[in-house]
Design a protein around this motif. Structure first.
Motif, PDB file in Angstrom:
ATOM      1  N   HIS A 104      25.505  50.743  17.973  1.00 48.90           N
ATOM      2  CA  HIS A 104      24.161  50.459  17.467  1.00 48.90           C
ATOM      3  C   HIS A 104      23.869  51.455  16.342  1.00 48.90           C
ATOM      4  CE1 HIS A 104      20.316  48.459  18.149  1.00 48.90           C
ATOM      5  NE2 HIS A 104      19.691  49.612  18.003  1.00 48.90           N
TER       6      HIS A 104
ATOM      7  N   ASP B 295      11.406  52.109  18.585  1.00 48.57           N
ATOM      8  CA  ASP B 295      11.154  51.551  19.928  1.00 48.57           C
ATOM      9  C   ASP B 295      11.910  52.314  21.016  1.00 48.57           C
ATOM     10  OD1 ASP B 295      13.425  50.366  18.622  1.00 48.57           O
ATOM     11  OD2 ASP B 295      13.508  48.820  20.180  1.00 48.57           O
ATOM     12  N   HIS B 296      12.549  53.451  20.630  1.00 50.20           N
ATOM     13  CA  HIS B 296      13.264  54.292  21.608  1.00 50.20           C
ATOM     14  C   HIS B 296      12.831  55.750  21.504  1.00 50.20           C
ATOM     15  CE1 HIS B 296      15.941  51.029  22.870  1.00 50.20           C
ATOM     16  NE2 HIS B 296      15.582  50.583  21.685  1.00 50.20           N
TER      17      HIS B 296
ATOM     18  N   HIS C  66      18.499  56.786  20.774  1.00 54.35           N
ATOM     19  CA  HIS C  66      18.764  56.688  19.336  1.00 54.35           C
ATOM     20  C   HIS C  66      17.454  56.771  18.572  1.00 54.35           C
ATOM     21  CE1 HIS C  66      18.180  52.470  20.516  1.00 54.35           C
ATOM     22  NE2 HIS C  66      17.936  52.159  19.247  1.00 54.35           N
TER      23      HIS C  66
ATOM     24  N   ASP D 157      20.530  51.011  23.355  1.00 58.24           N
ATOM     25  CA  ASP D 157      20.807  49.729  22.696  1.00 58.24           C
ATOM     26  C   ASP D 157      22.296  49.690  22.424  1.00 58.24           C
ATOM     27  OD1 ASP D 157      18.165  49.028  22.639  1.00 58.24           O
ATOM     28  OD2 ASP D 157      17.914  49.232  20.468  1.00 58.24           O
TER      29      ASP D 157
ATOM     30  N   HIS E   1      15.707  54.722  16.532  1.00 60.51           N
ATOM     31  CA  HIS E   1      14.764  53.621  16.273  1.00 60.51           C
ATOM     32  C   HIS E   1      13.435  53.881  16.983  1.00 60.51           C
ATOM     33  CE1 HIS E   1      18.280  50.677  15.284  1.00 60.51           C
ATOM     34  NE2 HIS E   1      17.790  51.246  14.197  1.00 60.51           N
TER      35      HIS E   1
HETATM   36 NI    NI Z   1      17.610  50.172  18.390  1.00 59.48          NI
END
Ligand code: NI
Ligand code: MN
Length: 243
Positions: A115, A58-59, A54, A145, A56
């Motif tokens: 998410h 942190d991904h 996804h 997530d 975000h």
């Molecule tokens: Ni996330």
């Protein structure tokens, strides 16, 4: 080492490098800025496939930089694949939940996750997803997530060997729901992720075994099939037998 051994390196958070059947797959490569990742971008061994669950940060992490540098195939939902292509990634594969594709490296299936998925700058990033890869004899699920979902019961029939599931709570399922998800999916091996990266997702991971044991037996499953939980040191390359 048998032919049915794969190697998995955890870089902390949801970042994993999986080597199976002669190819390397890199999931959610959050390298720079990841407090648990012991390697720099330059030290990271190349991968053939880079997967993004996804939008975000942190991904998505360093996916664009790395996929461009290695000329790797970037796999994500259609919106993120198009975004990465517009930012210079030559080879992209866009999927949506329920869809799968055969690549020269193995098969990849896109599955649901619950998410958000905005891209940098607030650009629409489609829906968050998880992936199931079939690489040689290995069938591996990276959940991205997600919350615990009833959809996970559908994954059991795929015969998943290793399931990477978030358990840090707050932004994803926590330990109890992770144990329930594992019981629904019934993998041979559970690889917990997305915990202890920061204080807000700190979890007493040592309690996961007892939680899983309780859920597993409560669901009437056989004790000798209880999934094994692995806890790996970030940056260490681990052998995993496929059985
Ligand atoms: Ni996330
Ligand atoms: Mn996350």
């Amino acid at each position: 080492m048998t032919q049915n051994t794969c190697f998995i390196t955890w870089y902390g958070h949801a970042a994993f490098r999986v080597e199976a059947a002669g190819y390397a797959w890199l999931f959610d490569p959050f390298i720079q800025g990841n407090p648990k990742c012991p390697v720099s971008l330059e030290q990271l061994p190349p991968a053939d496939v880079v997967l993004v669950s996804h939008g975000h940060s942190d991904h998505l992490g360093d996916a664009i930089e790395l996929a461009s540098r290695w000329n790797a195939l970037l796999v994500a939902n259609v919106e993120i694949a198009e975004y990465c292509h517009s930012r210079g990634v030559t080879h992209t594969l866009g999927l949506q939940p329920g869809g799968s594709a055969c690549t020269e490296f193995g098969q990849v299936r896109c599955v649901t996750a619950i998410h958000g998925s905005p891209l940098p700058g607030g650009r629409y990033g489609g829906v968050a997803v998880g992936f199931v890869i079939h690489a040689g004899d290995l069938i591996l699920y990276h959940a991205g997530d997600t919350a615990l979902t009833q959809d996970m019961t559908q994954l059991k029939r795929l015969g998943i060997h290793a399931a990477m599931l978030p358990c840090g709570d707050r932004f994803t399922m926590g330990l109890e729901d992770c144990a329930r998800a594992t019981t629904l999916i019934a993998p041979r091996v559970l690889i917990p992720m997305h915990y202890n990266t920061w204080n807000v997702i700190e979890q007493p991971i040592h309690t996961l075994h007892a939680l899983l044991h309780r859920e597993w037996l409560g669901a009437g499953r056989e004790e000798h099939r209880l999934p094994q939980i692995v806890e790996w040191t970030p940056g260490k390359r681990n052998a995993l037998d496929i059985y």
